[in-house]
Design an enzyme around this catalytic site. Structure first.
Site, PDB file in Angstrom:
ATOM      1  N   ARG A  73       0.959  -1.184   0.213  1.00  0.00           N
ATOM      2  CA  ARG A  73       0.046   0.039   0.000  1.00  0.00           C
ATOM      3  C   ARG A  73       0.986   1.254   0.040  1.00  0.00           C
ATOM      4  NH1 ARG A  73      -2.492  -4.043   2.778  1.00  0.00           N
ATOM      5  NH2 ARG A  73      -1.422  -3.328   4.761  1.00  0.00           N
ATOM      6  N   GLU A 110       2.832  -6.974  13.326  1.00  0.00           N
ATOM      7  CA  GLU A 110       1.588  -7.296  14.264  1.00  0.00           C
ATOM      8  C   GLU A 110       1.508  -8.715  14.379  1.00  0.00           C
ATOM      9  OE1 GLU A 110      -1.605  -4.628  13.436  1.00  0.00           O
ATOM     10  OE2 GLU A 110      -2.326  -5.035  15.460  1.00  0.00           O
TER      11      GLU A 110
HETATM   12  P1  AMP Z   1       4.306  -2.919  11.764  1.00  0.00           P
HETATM   13  O1  AMP Z   1       5.421  -3.208  11.302  1.00  0.00           O
HETATM   14  O2  AMP Z   1       3.535  -3.522  12.827  1.00  0.00           O
HETATM   15  O3  AMP Z   1       4.145  -1.365  11.895  1.00  0.00           O
HETATM   16  O4  AMP Z   1       3.017  -3.116  10.659  1.00  0.00           O
HETATM   17  C1  AMP Z   1       2.932  -2.102   9.424  1.00  0.00           C
HETATM   18  C2  AMP Z   1       2.809  -2.566   8.291  1.00  0.00           C
HETATM   19  O5  AMP Z   1       1.750  -3.754   8.287  1.00  0.00           O
HETATM   20  C3  AMP Z   1       1.969  -1.694   7.134  1.00  0.00           C
HETATM   21  O6  AMP Z   1       2.747  -1.939   5.923  1.00  0.00           O
HETATM   22  C4  AMP Z   1       0.621  -1.986   7.291  1.00  0.00           C
HETATM   23  O7  AMP Z   1       0.026  -1.775   6.106  1.00  0.00           O
HETATM   24  C5  AMP Z   1       0.433  -3.096   7.831  1.00  0.00           C
HETATM   25  N1  AMP Z   1      -0.475  -3.465   9.083  1.00  0.00           N
HETATM   26  C6  AMP Z   1      -0.057  -3.694  10.177  1.00  0.00           C
HETATM   27  N2  AMP Z   1      -1.149  -3.710  10.920  1.00  0.00           N
HETATM   28  C7  AMP Z   1      -2.185  -3.128  10.511  1.00  0.00           C
HETATM   29  C8  AMP Z   1      -3.435  -2.965  10.809  1.00  0.00           C
HETATM   30  N3  AMP Z   1      -4.067  -3.351  11.864  1.00  0.00           N
HETATM   31  N4  AMP Z   1      -4.341  -2.592   9.722  1.00  0.00           N
HETATM   32  C9  AMP Z   1      -3.660  -2.420   8.413  1.00  0.00           C
HETATM   33  N5  AMP Z   1      -2.695  -2.705   8.027  1.00  0.00           N
HETATM   34  C10 AMP Z   1      -1.573  -3.147   8.902  1.00  0.00           C
END
Ligand code: AMP
Length: 185
Positions: A73, A110
């Site tokens: 995205r 996550e």
């Molecule tokens: P993080 O590394 O945990 O900050 O996750 C960020 C990446 O995972 C980004 O590329 C987001 O698009 C995706 N992502 C993680 N959690 C979510 C969520 N709750 N909703 C949408 N996208 C998420």
């Protein structure tokens, strides 16, 4: 074409309000317990998408040389901002997708772990880079991306996301860096 109630942007709406009204929650995606923040309604609303791209771009005129978008995205937003600013775009991709020699980094999400890569020759030395993604959750993706960019010889100007999930404290992994979210939850 029929009526499209989401298409009208109220003149008084702040950009954060516009974004909030065009994000939707998808519970238990991609795994049980995660509430996925889906921003496809924002992308499909032309005036709202343009307002977001212009708002981001306006803050970085003359300050960045390259936009990095994080797969997938971040590609959509990052490419639009790069076009608006007239600067280059570099993709940070999931493992095995880039054809040339790459730097790679493993990190925790996550919901699981992942490996991302960037071409070793993607940046002019010392290029000022704006990192873009849709959501900052735990911060692992953005942190790994910043490390990759620095290993490739460029500098991080800022990390820009549409939405920050503040309760996951992703910023703690990015201390010392400039991080901006258009909306924080
Ligand atoms: P993080 O590394 O945990 O900050 O996750 C960020 C990446 O995972 C980004 O590329 C987001 O698009 C995706 N992502 C993680 N959690 C979510 C969520 N709750 N909703 C949408 N996208 C998420």
């Amino acid at each position: 074409m029929g009526e499209a109630p989401l298409k009208a942007l109220p003149l008084t709406a702040s950009i954060a309000d516009v974004i909030a009204s065009r994000l939707r929650d998808i519970p238990d995606f991609p795994v049980p317990g995660v509430v996925f923040k889906d921003f496809t309604p924002l992308l499909s609303d032309g005036p709202a998408f343009r307002a977001v791209v212009q708002e981001i771009s306006s803050r970085y005129v003359g300050l960045v040389d390259v936009i990095v978008g994080i797969e997938a995205r971040g590609f959509i937003l990052g490419a639009a901002v790069a076009y608006e600013l007239g600067v280059g775009f570099v993709p940070v991709r999931k493992a095995g997708k880039l054809p040339g020699e790459t730097h790679s980094a493993e990190y925790q999400l996550e919901y699981g772990s992942a490996v991302i890569e960037v071409h070793v020759d993607a940046f002019p030395a010392g290029a000022r880079v704006l990192v873009m993604d849709d959501v900052l959750a735990t911060g692992g993706t953005a942190e790994a991306t910043c490390e990759l960019i620095e290993r490739a010889g460029a500098n991080i100007a800022a990390v820009e996301v549409v939405l920050e999930l503040g309760f996951l404290n992703g910023r703690s992994k990015l201390s010392g860096r400039t991080v901006h979210a258009m909306l924080s939850l």
